[in-house]
Write a protein that holds these residues in place. Structure first.
Motif, PDB file in Angstrom:
ATOM      1  N   PRO A 312       0.832  -1.216   0.000  1.00 40.29           N
ATOM      2  CA  PRO A 312       0.000   0.000   0.000  1.00 40.29           C
ATOM      3  C   PRO A 312       0.867   1.267   0.000  1.00 40.29           C
ATOM      4  CG  PRO A 312      -0.702  -1.552   1.706  1.00 40.29           C
ATOM      5  CD  PRO A 312       0.607  -2.042   1.193  1.00 40.29           C
ATOM      6  N   ALA A 313       0.334   2.340  -0.548  1.00 42.81           N
ATOM      7  CA  ALA A 313       1.055   3.612  -0.609  1.00 42.81           C
ATOM      8  C   ALA A 313       1.390   4.127   0.785  1.00 42.81           C
ATOM      9  CB  ALA A 313       0.214   4.632  -1.374  1.00 42.81           C
ATOM     10  N   LYS A 314       0.478   3.933   1.736  1.00 45.17           N
ATOM     11  CA  LYS A 314       0.719   4.413   3.100  1.00 45.17           C
ATOM     12  C   LYS A 314       1.929   3.730   3.712  1.00 45.17           C
ATOM     13  CE  LYS A 314      -1.587   4.980   7.586  1.00 45.17           C
ATOM     14  NZ  LYS A 314      -2.826   4.730   8.362  1.00 45.17           N
ATOM     15  N   LEU A 315       2.038   2.415   3.498  1.00 44.95           N
ATOM     16  CA  LEU A 315       3.189   1.682   4.026  1.00 44.95           C
ATOM     17  C   LEU A 315       4.480   2.126   3.340  1.00 44.95           C
ATOM     18  CD1 LEU A 315       4.439  -0.515   5.795  1.00 44.95           C
ATOM     19  CD2 LEU A 315       3.827  -2.191   4.032  1.00 44.95           C
ATOM     20  N   LEU A 316       4.423   2.373   2.031  1.00 45.45           N
ATOM     21  CA  LEU A 316       5.604   2.856   1.317  1.00 45.45           C
ATOM     22  C   LEU A 316       6.060   4.199   1.871  1.00 45.45           C
ATOM     23  CD1 LEU A 316       4.645   1.970  -2.369  1.00 45.45           C
ATOM     24  CD2 LEU A 316       6.475   0.930  -1.015  1.00 45.45           C
ATOM     25  N   GLY A 317       5.107   5.072   2.149  1.00 43.52           N
ATOM     26  CA  GLY A 317       5.451   6.375   2.702  1.00 43.52           C
ATOM     27  C   GLY A 317       6.093   6.269   4.068  1.00 43.52           C
ATOM     28  N   VAL A 318       5.548   5.384   4.911  1.00 47.40           N
ATOM     29  CA  VAL A 318       6.115   5.186   6.250  1.00 47.40           C
ATOM     30  C   VAL A 318       7.538   4.641   6.155  1.00 47.40           C
ATOM     31  CG1 VAL A 318       5.896   3.871   8.394  1.00 47.40           C
ATOM     32  CG2 VAL A 318       3.873   4.875   7.335  1.00 47.40           C
ATOM     33  N   LEU A 319       7.737   3.635   5.294  1.00 45.19           N
ATOM     34  CA  LEU A 319       9.073   3.055   5.135  1.00 45.19           C
ATOM     35  C   LEU A 319      10.061   4.087   4.604  1.00 45.19           C
ATOM     36  CD1 LEU A 319       8.130  -0.438   3.626  1.00 45.19           C
ATOM     37  CD2 LEU A 319       8.832   0.080   5.977  1.00 45.19           C
ATOM     38  N   ALA A 320       9.625   4.903   3.641  1.00 48.33           N
ATOM     39  CA  ALA A 320      10.513   5.916   3.077  1.00 48.33           C
ATOM     40  C   ALA A 320      10.863   6.984   4.110  1.00 48.33           C
ATOM     41  CB  ALA A 320       9.851   6.561   1.854  1.00 48.33           C
ATOM     42  N   MET A 321       9.897   7.358   4.922  1.00 50.21           N
ATOM     43  CA  MET A 321      10.154   8.381   5.949  1.00 50.21           C
ATOM     44  C   MET A 321      11.212   7.906   6.939  1.00 50.21           C
ATOM     45  SD  MET A 321       7.477  10.177   8.595  1.00 50.21           S
ATOM     46  CE  MET A 321       7.199   8.644   9.491  1.00 50.21           C
ATOM     47  N   PHE A 322      11.068   6.677   7.418  1.00 51.04           N
ATOM     48  CA  PHE A 322      12.070   6.139   8.346  1.00 51.04           C
ATOM     49  C   PHE A 322      13.399   5.880   7.648  1.00 51.04           C
ATOM     50  CE2 PHE A 322       8.206   4.907  10.798  1.00 51.04           C
ATOM     51  CZ  PHE A 322       8.521   5.572  11.975  1.00 51.04           C
ATOM     52  N   ALA A 323      13.340   5.456   6.393  1.00 56.32           N
ATOM     53  CA  ALA A 323      14.572   5.189   5.637  1.00 56.32           C
ATOM     54  C   ALA A 323      15.370   6.469   5.409  1.00 56.32           C
ATOM     55  CB  ALA A 323      14.245   4.528   4.307  1.00 56.32           C
ATOM     56  N   ALA A 324      14.674   7.604   5.284  1.00 59.72           N
ATOM     57  CA  ALA A 324      15.365   8.876   5.070  1.00 59.72           C
ATOM     58  C   ALA A 324      16.283   9.217   6.242  1.00 59.72           C
ATOM     59  CB  ALA A 324      14.345   9.992   4.862  1.00 59.72           C
ATOM     60  N   ILE A 325      15.915   8.762   7.431  1.00 56.33           N
ATOM     61  CA  ILE A 325      16.756   9.000   8.613  1.00 56.33           C
ATOM     62  C   ILE A 325      17.777   7.886   8.767  1.00 56.33           C
ATOM     63  CG2 ILE A 325      16.734   9.392  11.107  1.00 56.33           C
ATOM     64  CD1 ILE A 325      13.792  10.240  10.804  1.00 56.33           C
ATOM     65  N   LEU A 326      17.325   6.632   8.652  1.00 58.32           N
ATOM     66  CA  LEU A 326      18.229   5.498   8.849  1.00 58.32           C
ATOM     67  C   LEU A 326      19.343   5.468   7.807  1.00 58.32           C
ATOM     68  CD1 LEU A 326      15.620   2.717   9.729  1.00 58.32           C
ATOM     69  CD2 LEU A 326      17.026   4.062  11.303  1.00 58.32           C
ATOM     70  N   LEU A 327      19.088   6.049   6.646  1.00 56.20           N
ATOM     71  CA  LEU A 327      20.095   6.104   5.590  1.00 56.20           C
ATOM     72  C   LEU A 327      21.362   6.810   6.059  1.00 56.20           C
ATOM     73  CD1 LEU A 327      20.624   5.554   2.543  1.00 56.20           C
ATOM     74  CD2 LEU A 327      19.628   7.797   2.087  1.00 56.20           C
ATOM     75  N   LEU A 328      21.200   7.802   6.925  1.00 55.44           N
ATOM     76  CA  LEU A 328      22.350   8.572   7.401  1.00 55.44           C
ATOM     77  C   LEU A 328      23.292   7.725   8.253  1.00 55.44           C
ATOM     78  CD1 LEU A 328      20.524  11.896   8.357  1.00 55.44           C
ATOM     79  CD2 LEU A 328      21.806  11.401   6.266  1.00 55.44           C
ATOM     80  N   PHE A 329      22.784   6.645   8.850  1.00 53.79           N
ATOM     81  CA  PHE A 329      23.635   5.768   9.651  1.00 53.79           C
ATOM     82  C   PHE A 329      24.668   5.048   8.783  1.00 53.79           C
ATOM     83  CE2 PHE A 329      20.247   6.380  12.687  1.00 53.79           C
ATOM     84  CZ  PHE A 329      20.868   6.284  13.915  1.00 53.79           C
ATOM     85  N   PHE A 330      24.380   4.883   7.493  1.00 60.22           N
ATOM     86  CA  PHE A 330      25.292   4.175   6.593  1.00 60.22           C
ATOM     87  C   PHE A 330      26.197   5.128   5.811  1.00 60.22           C
ATOM     88  CE2 PHE A 330      21.570   1.519   7.251  1.00 60.22           C
ATOM     89  CZ  PHE A 330      22.143   0.280   7.555  1.00 60.22           C
ATOM     90  N   LEU A 331      26.068   6.421   6.079  1.00 53.10           N
ATOM     91  CA  LEU A 331      26.822   7.410   5.315  1.00 53.10           C
ATOM     92  C   LEU A 331      28.335   7.209   5.384  1.00 53.10           C
ATOM     93  CD1 LEU A 331      26.647   9.890   3.542  1.00 53.10           C
ATOM     94  CD2 LEU A 331      26.534  11.304   5.598  1.00 53.10           C
ATOM     95  N   PRO A 332      28.934   6.840   6.543  1.00 47.83           N
ATOM     96  CA  PRO A 332      30.393   6.643   6.555  1.00 47.83           C
ATOM     97  C   PRO A 332      30.879   5.591   5.565  1.00 47.83           C
ATOM     98  CG  PRO A 332      29.543   6.781   8.802  1.00 47.83           C
ATOM     99  CD  PRO A 332      28.355   6.704   7.887  1.00 47.83           C
ATOM    100  N   TRP A 333      29.996   4.677   5.172  1.00 47.00           N
ATOM    101  CA  TRP A 333      30.406   3.615   4.252  1.00 47.00           C
ATOM    102  C   TRP A 333      29.896   3.856   2.831  1.00 47.00           C
ATOM    103  CZ3 TRP A 333      28.539   3.016   9.190  1.00 47.00           C
ATOM    104  CH2 TRP A 333      29.477   2.593  10.140  1.00 47.00           C
ATOM    105  N   LEU A 334      28.994   4.811   2.657  1.00 51.18           N
ATOM    106  CA  LEU A 334      28.521   5.160   1.322  1.00 51.18           C
ATOM    107  C   LEU A 334      29.475   6.120   0.622  1.00 51.18           C
ATOM    108  CD1 LEU A 334      24.692   5.638   2.029  1.00 51.18           C
ATOM    109  CD2 LEU A 334      25.751   3.787   0.726  1.00 51.18           C
ATOM    110  N   ASP A 335      30.123   6.974   1.407  1.00 52.01           N
ATOM    111  CA  ASP A 335      31.063   7.949   0.857  1.00 52.01           C
ATOM    112  C   ASP A 335      32.479   7.435   1.100  1.00 52.01           C
ATOM    113  OD1 ASP A 335      32.470  10.101  -0.048  1.00 52.01           O
ATOM    114  OD2 ASP A 335      31.779  11.500   1.491  1.00 52.01           O
ATOM    115  N   ASN A 336      33.108   6.898   0.067  1.00 56.35           N
ATOM    116  CA  ASN A 336      34.433   6.293   0.194  1.00 56.35           C
ATOM    117  C   ASN A 336      35.574   7.218  -0.211  1.00 56.35           C
ATOM    118  OD1 ASN A 336      33.522   3.705   1.077  1.00 56.35           O
ATOM    119  ND2 ASN A 336      32.915   3.239  -1.031  1.00 56.35           N
ATOM    120  N   SER A 337      35.297   8.479  -0.404  1.00 56.74           N
ATOM    121  CA  SER A 337      36.350   9.414  -0.790  1.00 56.74           C
ATOM    122  C   SER A 337      37.393   9.520   0.321  1.00 56.74           C
ATOM    123  CB  SER A 337      35.767  10.796  -1.081  1.00 56.74           C
ATOM    124  OG  SER A 337      36.797  11.737  -1.299  1.00 56.74           O
TER     125      SER A 337
END
Length: 430
Positions: A312-337
């Protein structure tokens, strides 16, 4: 302490020596925020926001404790007790406005603190744990702010609680039981108000504890700096006190001046007028919005308007909202410069500016009505937000050619002042 040239605390007075032998608190303070803690000599005012975050937390805790002395977590009288504080308690209006606007200022300095870390690469090794603990603090702040928004029991408080807790209902199978457990019933009421008040009172002290861990983790590798170059020796550092205590003191003065201007001249500017109407479950506000510091994530939530296969669209929105924050936890390994600072990464700098504009657009859309135009802009901005971290940032790290780095912090400081390691020429006497 990882700096062998740091000054060491040696008590001279008999009383201080006696205390230090039994409880080395003076030594801890000296090594944490005194002359015993060397910091890079080139820190700019963007490094003030960590101390300002601590100042904002102190304001919130002190004003919150005073507010709690007069507040009653009961849905029949909660709205009235807030009005009682505003009208009948000596200087109650000042305490309440300081607490309400202090939350906004807390988020302002924390957002500036986060984006400073994003630009100068403060999430890179060896400071990954500092970054991760900072994000934990941010999540705790979000939970505390949401629960505090419910306590005045105005229209936006009630319907905000209903909408946000309703997001958990989108989770398959366990969603509705979780929502009922959070509220203590099927709708926001007395049980929810008691739970939110208890947690709202407790979590600031949990935040303070995580801040101690955050500072502890910072003191192991030492502070990052605008060049991103590691400290090479004592010539690259200065004692934290008196150099940066004075600098932080100036920043605190500016913070308090701006805070006072808002507090005395526009105390309701960042609030919502519907929250001065007592909660009514039978009257839905025309436009339900959270506080302004949640608007970017609220825009991401509303960006999903159609189902994807069986999701459902509502579930997708909820997952995306939380993912927008949780994504930052992986930033040290996403940016390999290998280069930390954005000052020496020309392509990264351009995309960082685009990211800042993108987040502002998301915030603008999150506070606007959910019409077709705003939703479409939210969808584009949300897509770019995830693309920046998952696609653009790794590609930049692979193909970007950074600018030459200075050999040391001292070299960068001297070059900035056109000294190049030489003494400035003497000015002839007239």
């Amino acid at each position: 302490m990882s700096f062998p040239w740091a000054a060491h605390y040696t008590p001279k007075a008999p009383l201080m020596k006696w205390i230090d032998e039994r409880l080395p608190l003076p030594r801890l303070v000296y090594n944490s925020i005194g002359a015993g803690y060397p910091v890079p000599r080139n820190l700019n005012y963007m490094w003030n926001f960590g101390v300002l975050s601590g100042l904002a937390l102190v304001i919130q805790i002190v004003s919150g404790i005073i507010m709690a002395m007069h507040y009653a977590a009961n849905d029949l009288v909660a709205f009235g007790t807030v009005e009682h504080v505003m009208r009948d308690v000596n200087s109650g209006w000042l305490i309440r406005y300081a607490h309400a606007n202090g939350a906004s200022f807390f988020f302002i300095v924390v957002y500036l603190h986060i984006f400073r870390g994003l630009f100068y690469g403060s999430y890179k090794a060896p400071r990954e744990m500092v970054w991760l603990l900072g994000l934990v603090i941010y999540l705790l702040m979000m939970a505390t702010a949401f629960m505090g928004y419910v306590l005045p029991w105005g229209q936006m408080s009630y319907w905000g609680a209903k909408v946000i807790t309703g997001l958990f209902g989108a989770i398959p199978v366990v969603g509705e039981p979780i929502q009922t457990w959070l509220l203590g019933g099927f709708a926001p009421g007395n049980a929810a108000l008691n739970r939110f008040f208890s947690l709202h009172y407790l979590l600031p002290f949990v935040i303070a504890g995580v801040i101690i861990l955050h500072i502890w983790a910072l003191h192991i590798p030492g502070s990052n700096n605008p060049t991103g170059v590691d400290v090479k020796g004592p010539q690259d550092t200065v004692p934290f006190h008196p150099y940066y205590t004075a600098k932080d003191g100036f920043g605190a003065g500016v913070f308090l001046i701006l805070f006072s201007i808002l507090l005395f001249f526009a105390p309701n500017f960042l609030g919502h007028p519907d929250n001065y109407i007592e909660a009514n479950p039978l009257s839905t506000p025309a436009h339900i919005v959270p506080e302004w510091y949640f608007w970017p994530f609220y825009a991401i939530l509303r960006a999903f308007t159609f189902d994807f296969f069986f999701v459902p669209a509502k579930l997708l929105g909820v997952l995306a909202m939380f993912a927008a924050i949780l994504l930052l936890f992986f930033l040290p390994w996403l940016d390999n410069s290998p280069v930390r600072s954005g000052k020496f990464r020309p392509v990264f700098k351009q995309f960082f500016i685009v990211l800042c504009i993108d987040v502002l657009i998301l915030g603008w859309c999150g506070g606007a009505p959910a019409t077709a135009g705003y939703v479409m802009i939210s969808q584009i901005a949300a897509a770019y937000y995830f693309a920046h971290f998952l696609i653009i940032l790794p590609l930049i790290a692979m193909f970007e050619k950074p600018l030459p780095l200075p050999n040391s912090i001292t070299e960068a400081v001297l070059a900035k002042h056109n000294l190049q390691g030489e003494e400035p020429a003497a000015v002839p006497a007239e």
